[in-house]
Write a protein that holds these residues in place. Structure first.
Motif, PDB file in Angstrom:
ATOM      1  N   LEU A  54       0.854  -1.183   0.000  1.00 45.18           N
ATOM      2  CA  LEU A  54       0.000   0.000   0.000  1.00 45.18           C
ATOM      3  C   LEU A  54       0.890   1.234   0.000  1.00 45.18           C
ATOM      4  N   PRO A  55       1.243   1.788  -1.156  1.00 52.24           N
ATOM      5  CA  PRO A  55       2.101   2.975  -1.182  1.00 52.24           C
ATOM      6  C   PRO A  55       1.551   4.093  -0.305  1.00 52.24           C
ATOM      7  N   ALA A  56       2.390   4.573   0.621  1.00 54.81           N
ATOM      8  CA  ALA A  56       2.026   5.589   1.617  1.00 54.81           C
ATOM      9  C   ALA A  56       0.923   5.112   2.543  1.00 54.81           C
ATOM     10  N   GLY A  57       0.604   3.818   2.523  1.00 55.15           N
ATOM     11  CA  GLY A  57      -0.402   3.261   3.417  1.00 55.15           C
ATOM     12  C   GLY A  57      -1.831   3.625   3.087  1.00 55.15           C
ATOM     13  N   LEU A  58      -2.091   4.165   1.893  1.00 48.75           N
ATOM     14  CA  LEU A  58      -3.405   4.698   1.570  1.00 48.75           C
ATOM     15  C   LEU A  58      -4.403   3.612   1.182  1.00 48.75           C
ATOM     16  N   LEU A  59      -5.600   3.723   1.745  1.00 44.70           N
ATOM     17  CA  LEU A  59      -6.712   2.830   1.427  1.00 44.70           C
ATOM     18  C   LEU A  59      -8.010   3.637   1.482  1.00 44.70           C
ATOM     19  N   THR A  60      -8.763   3.651   0.401  1.00 46.67           N
ATOM     20  CA  THR A  60     -10.079   4.269   0.478  1.00 46.67           C
ATOM     21  C   THR A  60     -10.977   3.393   1.354  1.00 46.67           C
ATOM     22  N   PRO A  61     -12.040   3.963   1.923  1.00 46.24           N
ATOM     23  CA  PRO A  61     -12.962   3.124   2.697  1.00 46.24           C
ATOM     24  C   PRO A  61     -13.497   1.935   1.904  1.00 46.24           C
ATOM     25  N   ARG A  62     -13.753   2.127   0.616  1.00 49.67           N
ATOM     26  CA  ARG A  62     -14.231   1.013  -0.207  1.00 49.67           C
ATOM     27  C   ARG A  62     -13.175  -0.070  -0.328  1.00 49.67           C
ATOM     28  N   GLN A  63     -11.912   0.327  -0.519  1.00 54.51           N
ATOM     29  CA  GLN A  63     -10.841  -0.651  -0.604  1.00 54.51           C
ATOM     30  C   GLN A  63     -10.647  -1.376   0.723  1.00 54.51           C
ATOM     31  N   ALA A  64     -10.782  -0.635   1.824  1.00 53.88           N
ATOM     32  CA  ALA A  64     -10.659  -1.271   3.137  1.00 53.88           C
ATOM     33  C   ALA A  64     -11.754  -2.309   3.335  1.00 53.88           C
ATOM     34  N   GLN A  65     -12.954  -1.998   2.918  1.00 55.90           N
ATOM     35  CA  GLN A  65     -14.040  -2.967   3.019  1.00 55.90           C
ATOM     36  C   GLN A  65     -13.763  -4.184   2.146  1.00 55.90           C
ATOM     37  N   ALA A  66     -13.180  -3.981   0.966  1.00 59.67           N
ATOM     38  CA  ALA A  66     -12.858  -5.098   0.080  1.00 59.67           C
ATOM     39  C   ALA A  66     -11.828  -6.022   0.721  1.00 59.67           C
ATOM     40  N   LEU A  67     -10.858  -5.456   1.433  1.00 61.69           N
ATOM     41  CA  LEU A  67      -9.868  -6.290   2.113  1.00 61.69           C
ATOM     42  C   LEU A  67     -10.507  -7.073   3.259  1.00 61.69           C
ATOM     43  N   ALA A  68     -11.410  -6.429   3.981  1.00 61.27           N
ATOM     44  CA  ALA A  68     -12.107  -7.142   5.056  1.00 61.27           C
ATOM     45  C   ALA A  68     -12.911  -8.303   4.492  1.00 61.27           C
ATOM     46  N   ASP A  69     -13.572  -8.064   3.366  1.00 62.61           N
ATOM     47  CA  ASP A  69     -14.347  -9.136   2.740  1.00 62.61           C
ATOM     48  C   ASP A  69     -13.437 -10.289   2.316  1.00 62.61           C
ATOM     49  N   ALA A  70     -12.253  -9.953   1.748  1.00 56.82           N
ATOM     50  CA  ALA A  70     -11.326 -10.999   1.311  1.00 56.82           C
ATOM     51  C   ALA A  70     -10.802 -11.800   2.496  1.00 56.82           C
ATOM     52  N   ALA A  71     -10.485 -11.115   3.597  1.00 57.25           N
ATOM     53  CA  ALA A  71      -9.978 -11.823   4.775  1.00 57.25           C
ATOM     54  C   ALA A  71     -11.045 -12.739   5.356  1.00 57.25           C
ATOM     55  N   GLU A  72     -12.289 -12.286   5.313  1.00 57.64           N
ATOM     56  CA  GLU A  72     -13.384 -13.086   5.863  1.00 57.64           C
ATOM     57  C   GLU A  72     -13.721 -14.257   4.949  1.00 57.64           C
ATOM     58  N   ARG A  73     -13.736 -14.008   3.645  1.00 58.42           N
ATOM     59  CA  ARG A  73     -14.152 -15.032   2.687  1.00 58.42           C
ATOM     60  C   ARG A  73     -13.044 -16.040   2.405  1.00 58.42           C
ATOM     61  N   LEU A  74     -11.799 -15.580   2.342  1.00 58.41           N
ATOM     62  CA  LEU A  74     -10.712 -16.438   1.890  1.00 58.41           C
ATOM     63  C   LEU A  74      -9.695 -16.775   2.973  1.00 58.41           C
ATOM     64  N   GLY A  75      -9.603 -15.964   4.021  1.00 59.01           N
ATOM     65  CA  GLY A  75      -8.555 -16.133   5.022  1.00 59.01           C
ATOM     66  C   GLY A  75      -9.091 -16.491   6.387  1.00 59.01           C
ATOM     67  N   ASP A  76      -8.331 -16.085   7.414  1.00 56.68           N
ATOM     68  CA  ASP A  76      -8.678 -16.462   8.793  1.00 56.68           C
ATOM     69  C   ASP A  76      -9.491 -15.397   9.523  1.00 56.68           C
ATOM     70  N   GLY A  77      -9.978 -14.385   8.775  1.00 51.88           N
ATOM     71  CA  GLY A  77     -10.808 -13.367   9.398  1.00 51.88           C
ATOM     72  C   GLY A  77     -10.034 -12.263  10.085  1.00 51.88           C
ATOM     73  N   HIS A  78      -8.720 -12.163   9.809  1.00 54.58           N
ATOM     74  CA  HIS A  78      -7.879 -11.116  10.403  1.00 54.58           C
ATOM     75  C   HIS A  78      -7.054 -10.441   9.313  1.00 54.58           C
ATOM     76  N   LEU A  79      -6.584  -9.242   9.627  1.00 57.15           N
ATOM     77  CA  LEU A  79      -5.641  -8.524   8.770  1.00 57.15           C
ATOM     78  C   LEU A  79      -4.467  -8.093   9.625  1.00 57.15           C
ATOM     79  N   ASP A  80      -3.260  -8.367   9.149  1.00 56.31           N
ATOM     80  CA  ASP A  80      -2.040  -8.002   9.867  1.00 56.31           C
ATOM     81  C   ASP A  80      -1.441  -6.747   9.252  1.00 56.31           C
ATOM     82  N   LEU A  81      -1.020  -5.801  10.097  1.00 56.38           N
ATOM     83  CA  LEU A  81      -0.322  -4.603   9.646  1.00 56.38           C
ATOM     84  C   LEU A  81       1.172  -4.826   9.803  1.00 56.38           C
TER      85      LEU A  81
END
Length: 481
Positions: A54-81
């Protein structure tokens, strides 16, 4: 298991100078960089791992929601920083790569499949969001990212190569990046490579191009050295010494006006400048003022120049649930900024609502106040997710948190690789096997070292406190130089 110690024996503390920890570095790398990415997934003990730059750490709210959906649907339900302001998804299935890539494409998070691992760009996260004058490092990040993705040459960079864009406060300039753009008071920008405290000075308009050219110059010298170096600090000495001069020559060939800035000891970006770039004259003498050493954003509210409030929050041990992530996304009025200190900046909150939003985030388990015992505590993945780990460091760190807060950052590592450890001075807690940890203070000439004796067969609650107290003491004990 925590390091067990006899209840009648105090924790030994050795204040004598300890031998320095040797850097793990090869003179010649015989293989390519296997650093994971969003497309190149890493096989871990808890499933596959994806690392999204994530260059400069930027995420739009829509992109953040998309990552949450991916972690929930495909992963272990967490996101690591991560310590570079990136995001990791863990526990991914072996056949989910195509679906993950499709989701990232749809969210606009994968602009170049050939360059996705080299988009390692950190930037001062509070630039433009607090009351300090700042350079537009967000603009630099967007431009540099576009230049990186358009450069066929840049695709050869290692996934570990790091760019830091510092707005002049000195926060990300201290992260040990390979190429650093450091804003100065006169509006110019110093281009630094590796640990060099000197470099050519360019205009802000030329700064992103200069950063890319510096990276491409590094690639040329790395190839010429035959070392296979992934980062500037890995260049053989003779090539490392020539990098700065080669960058200056490359900038001149590219028609970028420069002026050399020789940083004297104790001087730096906060000093009064000499003539600006392209003036044709030698720089004036630098004032004897140290480089700025900005602190990472503390948890809490940050008044913004536009009358809104930015909220700085940290994740416990750098890990967020999808519920916490969605709460951040819905609270933001603008792009989130993931920081290299495993935090998130939530911009654009109305002042009247800031307190209530912080309360909701705190109740959800996020760190919202610098007085939190979790503040400054980090850990690698440890067991059971990492095969190399010798302990469940996250559980052990959590058990020790209640014994105190404040002082130096502390990082718990499952093995001697110390993945994700902070820069500067920090308390180093390293698992050594059989329930033992070594504790030392890194980044100072005279470390405090604590090593526990052999553990007892059964760990008693009072013995857990011995290690926790030792960590708390290491965070607050002053060191002599």
């Amino acid at each position: 298991m925590l390091a067990a110690m006899p209840p009648t024996s105090p924790t030994p503390v050795n204040r004598d100078e300890a031998p320095p920890r040797a850097a793990v570095r090869k003179s010649v790398r015989e293989r390519g960089d296997a650093c994971p990415g969003a497309l190149r997934l890493h096989a871990a003990d808890d499933g596959r791992l994806a690392r999204l730059r994530l260059p400069a750490g930027l995420l739009t709210p829509r992109q953040a929601q998309a990552l949450a959906d991916a972690a929930e649907r495909l992963g272990d339900g967490h996101l690591d920083l991560t310590s570079r302001g990136n995001v990791q998804l863990r526990g991914l299935g072996g056949s989910c790569g195509a679906e993950l890539a499709e989701r990232l494409h749809e969210a606009g998070l994968l602009p170049s499949e050939t360059h996705e691992r080299v988009r390692n760009i950190v930037a001062s996260p509070l630039a433009g969001l607090d009351e300090l004058p700042s350079a537009d490092v967000q603009l630099w990040a967007r431009e540099l990212d576009g230049l990186l993705c358009a450069s066929a040459r840049a695709a050869a960079l290692s996934g570990r190569f790091l760019f830091a864009l510092d707005d002049g406060r000195g926060d990300v300039a201290a992260l040990g990046a390979d190429v650093t753009l450091l804003a100065r008071r006169d509006g110019s920008v110093v281009v630094r490579t590796g640990a060099n405290r000197s470099g050519p000075r360019v205009t802000p308009e030329d700064a992103p191009r200069a950063a890319l050219l510096a990276a491409e110059t590094f690639l040329t010298l790395a190839e010429a050295s035959g070392s296979g170096a992934w980062r500037v600090r890995e260049l053989p000495a003779e090539h490392g010494r020539g990098l700065e001069a080669a960058v200056r020559a490359g900038l001149a060939d590219a028609g970028i006006a420069t002026e050399y800035v020789a940083e004297a000891p104790g001087s730096g970006a906060g000093a009064e400048p000499g003539p600006g770039p392209g003036s044709g004259s030698e720089p004036g003498p630098e004032a004897s003022k140290p480089d700025p050493e900005g602190e990472p954003p503390l948890p809490g509210p940050v008044p913004s120049p536009d009358g809104t409030v930015a909220l700085s929050v940290h994740a416990r041990l750098g890990r967020l649930t999808v519920a916490q992530w969605r709460l951040l996304a819905t609270a933001a009025n603008g792009p989130l900024r993931v920081t290299p200190w495993r935090g998130v900046i939530v911009p654009g909150v109305a002042p009247a609502a800031a307190g209530a939003v912080l309360d909701r985030l705190r109740t959800a388990g996020l760190i919202t106040n610098p007085g939190s015992p979790w503040h400054g505590v980090g850990a690698c993945t440890g067991r059971p997710g990492c095969a190399k780990a010798l302990a469940d460091v996250r559980s052990d760190a959590a058990a020790a948190v209640s014994r105190g807060s404040g002082g130096l950052p502390v990082h718990w590592s499952g093995c001697a690789r110390r993945c994700g450890h902070p820069q500067g001075r920090w308390v180093d807690v390293v698992a050594t096997g059989e329930g033992r940890y070594d504790i030392s203070v890194q980044g100072d000439a005279r470390p405090i070292t604590t090593t526990g004796p052999e553990p007892e067969p059964e760990l008693k609650p009072e013995l857990e406190l011995e290690l926790a107290d030792a960590v708390a003491a290491a965070r607050t004990t002053p060191l002599t130089r």
